[in-house]
Design a protein around this motif. Structure first.
Motif, PDB file in Angstrom:
ATOM      1  N   ARG A  80       0.822  -1.201   0.000  1.00 52.97           N
ATOM      2  CA  ARG A  80       0.000   0.000   0.000  1.00 52.97           C
ATOM      3  C   ARG A  80       0.862   1.260   0.000  1.00 52.97           C
ATOM      4  O   ARG A  80       0.485   2.278  -0.598  1.00 52.97           O
ATOM      5  CB  ARG A  80      -0.933  -0.019   1.211  1.00 52.97           C
ATOM      6  CG  ARG A  80      -2.051  -1.048   1.072  1.00 52.97           C
ATOM      7  CD  ARG A  80      -2.901  -1.149   2.318  1.00 52.97           C
ATOM      8  NE  ARG A  80      -4.117  -1.927   2.063  1.00 52.97           N
ATOM      9  CZ  ARG A  80      -5.035  -2.227   2.975  1.00 52.97           C
ATOM     10  NH1 ARG A  80      -4.863  -1.816   4.234  1.00 52.97           N
ATOM     11  NH2 ARG A  80      -6.109  -2.920   2.651  1.00 52.97           N
TER      12      ARG A  80
ATOM     13  N   CYS B 208       0.536   4.469  -2.251  1.00 50.14           N
ATOM     14  CA  CYS B 208       0.138   5.676  -1.516  1.00 50.14           C
ATOM     15  C   CYS B 208       1.254   6.050  -0.529  1.00 50.14           C
ATOM     16  O   CYS B 208       1.183   5.699   0.657  1.00 50.14           O
ATOM     17  CB  CYS B 208      -1.167   5.442  -0.766  1.00 50.14           C
ATOM     18  SG  CYS B 208      -2.560   4.949  -1.802  1.00 50.14           S
TER      19      CYS B 208
ATOM     20  N   GLU C  15      -5.981   6.380   0.216  1.00 51.62           N
ATOM     21  CA  GLU C  15      -6.078   6.465  -1.240  1.00 51.62           C
ATOM     22  C   GLU C  15      -6.569   7.848  -1.675  1.00 51.62           C
ATOM     23  O   GLU C  15      -6.059   8.427  -2.649  1.00 51.62           O
ATOM     24  CB  GLU C  15      -7.025   5.384  -1.759  1.00 51.62           C
ATOM     25  CG  GLU C  15      -6.505   3.968  -1.574  1.00 51.62           C
ATOM     26  CD  GLU C  15      -7.465   2.930  -2.107  1.00 51.62           C
ATOM     27  OE1 GLU C  15      -7.039   2.063  -2.882  1.00 51.62           O
ATOM     28  OE2 GLU C  15      -8.660   2.981  -1.726  1.00 51.62           O
TER      29      GLU C  15
END
Length: 301
Positions: A163, A167, A265
């Motif tokens: 992730r 991000c 996000e």
């Protein structure tokens, strides 16, 4: 003396009252509740954390008055945006530029440049030991030091790492007695650098890191663990505050709640839709940082 991140890898879902939600106006646009009249430096001085950064702000004003005035003008322009929303694009770009230079700049604030696992641990020697033994060695070593540390399960770090590639930045809220102080976290390789938002607002891309989390995946495949420790600028953060920020990495990057990770996000890819109050709401719901509010009673019945 700090203990390991006891809650970082098994957060409870204890609910807290949201009556204490009161952002400090460190994130543009400020909440109406704390945004008062005035602009420019006068308004900046009203910030509860101005005193902590006064020396650096005044130094910038003396050495580069044009840059100082330009940043004050940008700050005032952002304050005109609708309450409840914030355009984080400028801050994200700023942190990305900062991250690109991390590999070539000399470390500031006492941080160790290129801090390797070998500089802490005899990696070859511990490879003969089990994951549990390594965990015990790591915890015992850092239990005598004023710092944040953890032994992260491999699958948990794998999720965080994947992730983080998509991000690399996020906004974190640190509970204070007066409200919340916001920090931007920016990944640079396996290091996670934190800088206060007011620091970025006044110093831009030259804002130094105030906390760095070092993650070591060298033993991830063979032992199923990732070791983590940290360094911090003690002029701005103490251990339990740094630990709260470290715990929030688990909260937002390792969550199985899609709504929680969606905040990360949105911050990175749909900045115009980002609501900073949602970060505070998630933090309140998790119960993280409760110990940072002296005298506050938890809502247990």
């Amino acid at each position: 003396m700090a203990g390991p991140l006891l809650q970082a890898w098994g957060l409870g879902a204890a609910l807290r009252s949201r009556a204490a939600l009161r952002p400090l106006g460190l994130l543009a646009p400020p909440c109406r509740e704390v945004a008062g009249p005035g602009s420019g430096e006068a308004a900046l001085e009203e910030n509860p954390f101005y005193g902590k950064y006064r020396h650096k702000i005044q130094e910038l004003r003396r050495s580069s008055p044009d840059v100082f005035e330009s940043r004050m003008e940008k700050r005032n322009e952002v304050k005109k945006q609708p309450v409840g929303y914030s355009n984080q694009g400028e801050f994200i770009r700023c942190m990305e530029e900062k991250a690109e230079g991390l590999g070539t700049k000399t470390s500031k604030g006492g941080f160790t440049k290129d801090k390797t696992l070998d500089s802490i641990l005899n990696v070859e020697m511990v490879k003969e030991k089990s994951a549990e033994e390594i965990k015990e060695i790591w915890n015992q070593y850092f239990s005598a030091k004023d710092t944040v540390y953890a032994v992260i399960p491999a699958e948990k770090f794998d999720l965080i790492w994947k992730r983080a590639q998509k991000c690399p930045s996020f906004l974190y809220a640190l509970p204070r007695k007066e409200g919340y102080e916001f920090f931007v976290g920016q990944w640079s390789g396996t290091e996670l650098h934190f800088t206060s938002l007011i620091n970025i607002q006044t110093q831009g891309e030259t804002a130094p890191s105030q906390l760095v989390l070092y993650h070591y995946p060298e033993l991830q495949k063979e032992k199923g663990i990732v070791l983590m420790t940290a360094e911090m600028d003690s002029k701005f953060l103490v251990v339990h505050e740094a630990q709260c920020l470290a715990n929030q990495v688990q909260l937002f990057y390792a969550t199985d709640r899609s709504r929680t990770y969606e905040l990360v996000e949105t911050f990175n890819h749909r900045s115009s839709e980002f609501k900073y109050m949602s970060v505070i709401a998630e933090l309140e719901q998790s119960g993280l940082g409760r110990e940072l509010r002296p005298g506050q009673v938890s809502d247990k019945s």
